[in-house]
Enzyme design. Structure first.
Site, PDB file in Angstrom:
ATOM      1  N   GLY A 102     -53.874 -26.425 -39.123  1.00  0.00           N
ATOM      2  CA  GLY A 102     -54.617 -26.757 -40.342  1.00  0.00           C
ATOM      3  C   GLY A 102     -55.598 -27.893 -40.125  1.00  0.00           C
ATOM      4  O   GLY A 102     -56.533 -28.080 -40.917  1.00  0.00           O
ATOM      5  N   ARG A 103     -55.362 -28.654 -39.084  1.00  0.00           N
ATOM      6  CA  ARG A 103     -56.325 -29.730 -38.788  1.00  0.00           C
ATOM      7  C   ARG A 103     -56.419 -29.980 -37.296  1.00  0.00           C
ATOM      8  O   ARG A 103     -56.707 -31.089 -36.853  1.00  0.00           O
ATOM      9  CB  ARG A 103     -55.925 -31.007 -39.505  1.00  0.00           C
ATOM     10  N   LYS A 122     -57.495 -33.445 -33.267  1.00  0.00           N
ATOM     11  CA  LYS A 122     -56.647 -33.425 -34.466  1.00  0.00           C
ATOM     12  C   LYS A 122     -57.325 -34.261 -35.527  1.00  0.00           C
ATOM     13  O   LYS A 122     -57.638 -35.434 -35.288  1.00  0.00           O
ATOM     14  CB  LYS A 122     -55.263 -33.990 -34.143  1.00  0.00           C
ATOM     15  N   GLY A 135     -57.734 -30.948 -43.718  1.00  0.00           N
ATOM     16  CA  GLY A 135     -58.045 -30.814 -42.295  1.00  0.00           C
ATOM     17  C   GLY A 135     -58.310 -32.148 -41.602  1.00  0.00           C
ATOM     18  O   GLY A 135     -58.734 -32.176 -40.447  1.00  0.00           O
ATOM     19  N   ARG A 192     -55.924 -34.619 -28.386  1.00  0.00           N
ATOM     20  CA  ARG A 192     -54.631 -34.382 -27.753  1.00  0.00           C
ATOM     21  C   ARG A 192     -54.817 -33.489 -26.531  1.00  0.00           C
ATOM     22  O   ARG A 192     -55.716 -32.647 -26.500  1.00  0.00           O
ATOM     23  CB  ARG A 192     -53.688 -33.655 -28.715  1.00  0.00           C
ATOM     24  N   ARG A 199     -46.532 -23.004 -29.802  1.00  0.00           N
ATOM     25  CA  ARG A 199     -45.261 -23.442 -30.406  1.00  0.00           C
ATOM     26  C   ARG A 199     -44.328 -22.261 -30.600  1.00  0.00           C
ATOM     27  O   ARG A 199     -44.768 -21.107 -30.522  1.00  0.00           O
ATOM     28  CB  ARG A 199     -45.566 -24.065 -31.785  1.00  0.00           C
ATOM     29  N   ASP A 269     -42.434 -24.897 -36.154  1.00  0.00           N
ATOM     30  CA  ASP A 269     -43.855 -24.971 -35.786  1.00  0.00           C
ATOM     31  C   ASP A 269     -44.145 -26.271 -35.031  1.00  0.00           C
ATOM     32  O   ASP A 269     -45.239 -26.447 -34.510  1.00  0.00           O
ATOM     33  CB  ASP A 269     -44.753 -24.883 -37.031  1.00  0.00           C
ATOM     34  N   ASN A 270     -43.164 -27.163 -34.983  1.00  0.00           N
ATOM     35  CA  ASN A 270     -43.367 -28.418 -34.260  1.00  0.00           C
ATOM     36  C   ASN A 270     -42.569 -28.449 -32.962  1.00  0.00           C
ATOM     37  O   ASN A 270     -42.351 -29.515 -32.402  1.00  0.00           O
ATOM     38  CB  ASN A 270     -42.979 -29.610 -35.140  1.00  0.00           C
ATOM     39  N   ASP A 279     -46.560 -33.136 -32.074  1.00  0.00           N
ATOM     40  CA  ASP A 279     -46.753 -33.463 -33.488  1.00  0.00           C
ATOM     41  C   ASP A 279     -46.030 -34.742 -33.900  1.00  0.00           C
ATOM     42  O   ASP A 279     -44.981 -34.721 -34.542  1.00  0.00           O
ATOM     43  CB  ASP A 279     -46.328 -32.296 -34.394  1.00  0.00           C
TER      44      ASP A 279
END
Ligand code: AMP
Ligand code: MG
Length: 521
Positions: A102-103, A122, A135, A192, A199, A269-270, A279
């Protein structure tokens, strides 16, 4: 800047044909093309020298306008096609459907010195996966991510890295504690870096839609580039793949427990498919040792992601990954076998790791009760984990009760409470420990050296990050660099920096950012 660009993810995997930047559900695609938002006044405020060198950049290049342009999102580098990844995930135990970057916007993959690196911004603006958010990222959370990624690397914990930290020049509205008090904060962009940002959730999204063809494409791709040791070509390659991910995840968790790191949001998702810490949000470091502690106020009620639950949650997440890969194998038994083994494997490895932290290498039946009693005592006397283990290295074999007891008291947040039963339990522990130590072959000097390699002296305590954030909000970026330099050598005595080897100050006990962090970032 002359990167050896070698894109694979956006060359070999299916793209979303829609090139609009509208929020939407994306089907049968691993990513959507996105152009970063142009920031109004980007400014580089810190970069990791280690990462700069690792990626083959010179200091001049990193300070150039060209660098600021590309790594703030102001310009898209020639021959690159930035994209955001599509993934889903279980958040706090519940299936949340499509999430996605999302961002985060992946700029490119490069190869330097035979190593593949994906570079990702990010906070560089909205993507089709931004749902109802903007975002963007704020300076405070970007400082935390930038410093912690690098600190974790130097601690020897598998992690994504951070190349650069920029101010965007734009303001971002955030309700930091979700209490109706929204305010504008400075926007920031971190670059990053990791071999890949895939993921568990990248596989789950296809599984949830019964899109087996794409689970297979993504698994084959991941194995080809990131698990090349898997030579198997039959469907058992996916079992091997799963086992390798399980292995790496277990190792990562073990390292977290070793240094007292609490991730805070271990949603599927992390969790990186490469077993990297990813994350950095409302994470924290144990100060008073406590299995029930989580820094994440959003998780205050159930404490799902508390320190002592991290190994179980990793296993829970691995079950979800197994479910997502199952259609490639159509047999549950091999997955179940590995998942069954995780608990005993973890317990065994945790035991050895804890023994090593105490410098006990020979076998002795009493060691598991010694470790249990230690954990109980550390909790009861609210003892600072980092200070305790680090100071323990200074104990000599000929030392008596007093020497050990004094160091325990000095690391406790409530030394006056060490009396009655707590005192008796510490007396018992100290006497067994000194006896055990004397059964080991190492000299005092060897013991000191060994212990100082496994028990860090400096970690990025939340209050330290908060001091860097407070100063940076006033345009003083010196503490960011001071902490970056300090945490490059977390196991080395840095006498002139002794102030960072201390208990958390009382003012930080209940301060926002120091002990309380929400997911707002
Ligand atoms: P997290 O649990 O913080 O890793 O984020 C969960 C999901 O929310 C991911 O899909 C993120 O990309 C998304 N997300 C978090 N913050 C933002 C934001 N400010 N704008 C857009 N998406 C976001
Ligand atoms: Mg996330």
């Amino acid at each position: 800047m002359d990167f050896n660009i070698q894109d694979t993810y956006n060359k070999e995997l299916p793209a979303d044909p829609n090139k609009n930047n509208q929020r939407r559900q994306v089907f049968e695609a691993c990513y959507s093309y996105v152009t970063p938002k142009i920031p109004s006044n980007p400014k580089l405020i810190h970069f990791s020298e280690e990462m700069q060198k690792t990626l083959g950049l010179s200091k001049n290049e990193i300070n150039s306008t060209a660098f600021i342009d590309v790594f703030s999102g102001r310009k898209v580098l020639e021959n690159t096609n930035p994209y955001s990844m599509c993934y889903g995930g279980h958040q706090f135990g519940h299936w949340a459907g499509q999430l996605g970057d999302g961002r985060a916007i992946n700029l490119m993959e490069i190869i330097h010195e035979n190593k593949r690196w994906a570079l990702q911004l990010k906070g560089a603006g909205p993507t089709p996966y931004s749902r109802n958010a903007d975002g963007l990222a704020v300076l405070r959370s970007s400082i935390r991510e930038h410093l912690c990624s690098e600190a974790m690397y130097h601690l020897g914990v598998p992690t994504t890295r951070s190349l650069s930290l920029m101010l965007s020049g734009d303001e971002v509205l955030r309700d930091m504690m979700y209490d109706g008090n929204a305010d504008y904060e400075k926007g920031a962009i971190v670059c990053r870096v990791a071999p890949s940002f895939i993921r568990f959730g990248n596989f789950q999204i296809f599984a949830s839609r019964n899109d087996i063809l794409n689970i297979k494409k993504l698994a084959d791709y991941t194995i080809k580039y990131f698990y090349p040791e898997i030579k198997e070509t039959t469907k058992s390659k996916y079992i091997e793949f799963f086992n390798a991910v399980l292995d790496r995840t277990l190792k990562m968790i073990l390292e977290w427990q070793r240094v007292g790191f609490v991730h805070g949001v271990m949603n599927t998702d992390n969790l990186s498919i490469l077993g990297l810490t990813i994350d950095y949000g409302p994470y924290g470091w144990l100060e008073g040792f406590d299995f029930n502690w989580t820094p994440n106020t959003t998780d205050r009620q159930h404490k799902r992601y508390r320190f002592g639950n991290q190994p179980n949650i990793a296993l829970w997440n691995l079950y979800q990954l197994a479910n997502a890969l199952y259609p490639l194998v159509n047999e549950a038994a091999p997955f179940e076998e590995s998942l069954e083994k995780y608990k005993s494997d973890y317990a065994e490895k945790y035991f050895v790791m804890m023994k090593n932290k105490l410098c006990l290498f020979s076998g002795n039946k009493i060691d598991s009760s010694l470790i249990e009693l230690l954990e109980k005592n550390l909790i009861a006397s609210e003892t600072d984990m980092t200070l305790f283990f680090r100071n323990l290295s200074k104990i000599n074999k000929s030392d008596q009760f007093d020497q050990v007891f004094n160091l325990i008291k000095s690391a406790s947040y409530q030394p006056e409470e060490i009396k009655d039963e707590i005192l008796i339990n510490w007396e018992e522990w100290i006497s067994i420990y000194l006896k055990r130590l004397n059964e080991e072959q190492l000299t005092d000097k060897e013991k000191l050296e060994k212990m100082n390699k496994i028990n860090p002296k400096y970690v990025l305590r939340n209050y330290m990050a908060q001091l860097a954030i407070d100063a940076a909000n006033d345009e003083d970026y010196s503490i960011i660099d001071e902490l970056y330099q300090l945490l490059k050598n977390p196991y080395t005595e840095q006498i002139e920096k002794e102030k960072w080897f201390a208990k958390r100050p009382e003012w930080a006990r209940n301060k926002v950012g120091c002990s309380m962090l929400s997911c707002s970032s």
